[in-house]
Design an enzyme around this catalytic site. Sequence first.
Site, PDB file in Angstrom:
ATOM      1  N   ARG A 115       0.831  -1.209   0.000  1.00 21.48           N
ATOM      2  CA  ARG A 115       0.000   0.000   0.000  1.00 21.48           C
ATOM      3  C   ARG A 115       0.866   1.260   0.000  1.00 21.48           C
ATOM      4  O   ARG A 115       0.550   2.253  -0.656  1.00 21.48           O
ATOM      5  CB  ARG A 115      -0.902  -0.020   1.238  1.00 21.48           C
ATOM      6  CG  ARG A 115      -1.867   1.156   1.312  1.00 21.48           C
ATOM      7  CD  ARG A 115      -2.824   0.998   2.475  1.00 21.48           C
ATOM      8  NE  ARG A 115      -3.762   2.111   2.533  1.00 21.48           N
ATOM      9  CZ  ARG A 115      -3.991   2.835   3.615  1.00 21.48           C
ATOM     10  NH1 ARG A 115      -3.352   2.561   4.743  1.00 21.48           N
ATOM     11  NH2 ARG A 115      -4.862   3.820   3.602  1.00 21.48           N
ATOM     12  N   HIS A 169       0.478   4.191  -2.773  1.00 15.10           N
ATOM     13  CA  HIS A 169       0.174   5.581  -2.421  1.00 15.10           C
ATOM     14  C   HIS A 169       1.283   6.523  -2.883  1.00 15.10           C
ATOM     15  O   HIS A 169       1.013   7.678  -3.224  1.00 15.10           O
ATOM     16  CB  HIS A 169      -0.041   5.715  -0.915  1.00 15.10           C
ATOM     17  CG  HIS A 169      -1.420   5.315  -0.473  1.00 15.10           C
ATOM     18  ND1 HIS A 169      -2.214   6.114   0.322  1.00 15.10           N
ATOM     19  CD2 HIS A 169      -2.157   4.212  -0.731  1.00 15.10           C
ATOM     20  CE1 HIS A 169      -3.380   5.513   0.534  1.00 15.10           C
ATOM     21  NE2 HIS A 169      -3.362   4.350  -0.097  1.00 15.10           N
ATOM     22  N   HIS A 207      -5.648  -6.255  -2.330  1.00 14.06           N
ATOM     23  CA  HIS A 207      -6.440  -6.334  -1.095  1.00 14.06           C
ATOM     24  C   HIS A 207      -6.583  -7.773  -0.611  1.00 14.06           C
ATOM     25  O   HIS A 207      -7.150  -8.011   0.457  1.00 14.06           O
ATOM     26  CB  HIS A 207      -7.817  -5.706  -1.316  1.00 14.06           C
ATOM     27  CG  HIS A 207      -7.773  -4.217  -1.415  1.00 14.06           C
ATOM     28  ND1 HIS A 207      -8.863  -3.445  -1.778  1.00 14.06           N
ATOM     29  CD2 HIS A 207      -6.761  -3.340  -1.185  1.00 14.06           C
ATOM     30  CE1 HIS A 207      -8.527  -2.173  -1.772  1.00 14.06           C
ATOM     31  NE2 HIS A 207      -7.257  -2.084  -1.431  1.00 14.06           N
ATOM     32  N   ASN A 225      -3.367   9.262   3.937  1.00 15.23           N
ATOM     33  CA  ASN A 225      -2.110   8.575   4.229  1.00 15.23           C
ATOM     34  C   ASN A 225      -1.845   8.373   5.715  1.00 15.23           C
ATOM     35  O   ASN A 225      -0.810   7.800   6.091  1.00 15.23           O
ATOM     36  CB  ASN A 225      -0.932   9.353   3.621  1.00 15.23           C
ATOM     37  CG  ASN A 225      -0.885   9.255   2.115  1.00 15.23           C
ATOM     38  OD1 ASN A 225      -1.358   8.282   1.529  1.00 15.23           O
ATOM     39  ND2 ASN A 225      -0.332  10.264   1.461  1.00 15.23           N
TER      40      ASN A 225
END
Length: 330
Positions: free
Chosen positions: A67, A71, A193, A96
Amino acid sequence: MEALYSVVFLLMLILITNVIIFPALGQIVSLKTGFYSSSCPKAESIVRSTVESHFNQDSTLAAALLRLHFHDCFVQGCDASVLIDTPSSERKAVPNLGLRGFQVIDDAKSQLEALCPGVVSCADILALAARDSVDLSGGPSWGVGTGRRDGRISLSSEASNLPSPFDSVAIQQQKFAAKGLDDHDLVTLVGAHSIGQTDCLFMRYRLYNFTASGTADPTISQSFLGTLQSLCSKDGDGSKRVALDKDSQFKFDSSFFKNLRNGNGILESDQRLWGDSSTRRIVDNYAGSIRGLLGFRFNFEFPKAMIKMSSIEVKSGAQGEIRKVCSKIN
């Protein structure tokens, strides 16, 4: 015919030079596997051993590192700008605030600086750590093109374009398309995910008052609704963590897509991928009923999507810098 020759030439160039090229992103991106083979031969093995060491203590860090890389790439490109720690940096943006895994990157960086000072970028460490996280979780591995430079700009105000768990499919498609990623990339990358978690805070509204009339989201299967309500009570702790893949939380596989097909998605944005005609076929392909083939297909497609995403707006040559400390601009 001329166009065909151009395509063949590009493919031959990739095979001969081991360079990854993505003209579709509006730029020529040159990332070479083995970029540090001469300047810092142990770079990739140090990143791998560091990730593995932290993973053995806390396996949830695999999803966190994946992740973190995602990001980073969606804001200012894959340049480690998300690692910069100032009062107004990306790291402080609301989307974040839940990011984790910074200590893993810092650990790898400190070892690499001791061995090869000023050589290996934080952006490359992030990309390598994401690959290693997937591999350690039982997923596929792939050759990571390296040669990224670290960015010098990091603003929390620019993080508004990050995908959100509340986004419609249309908004998700828009945000991914802005980075040169198509619908296939979108669905494939969301497959990360498979090893993720989320807070009850980000999905509880689906369970109790989805339509402001005290009813649950109708796309949630009735057999699963009770389970979710027991995990996330209406007035309970919003920070309680829930696995995004109920069947194999710590194993990187395609069961996540079967959950979407069966109405067992956790995040609204994920479940909507099954309900939308433009993405449903892709989800269905990964959730197919032929055992073995579905896992193989996802394991084949995910590395390709990651390589594409990891090349978003990379900095190279004289652009950016090689940070000495990942959280600080030189």
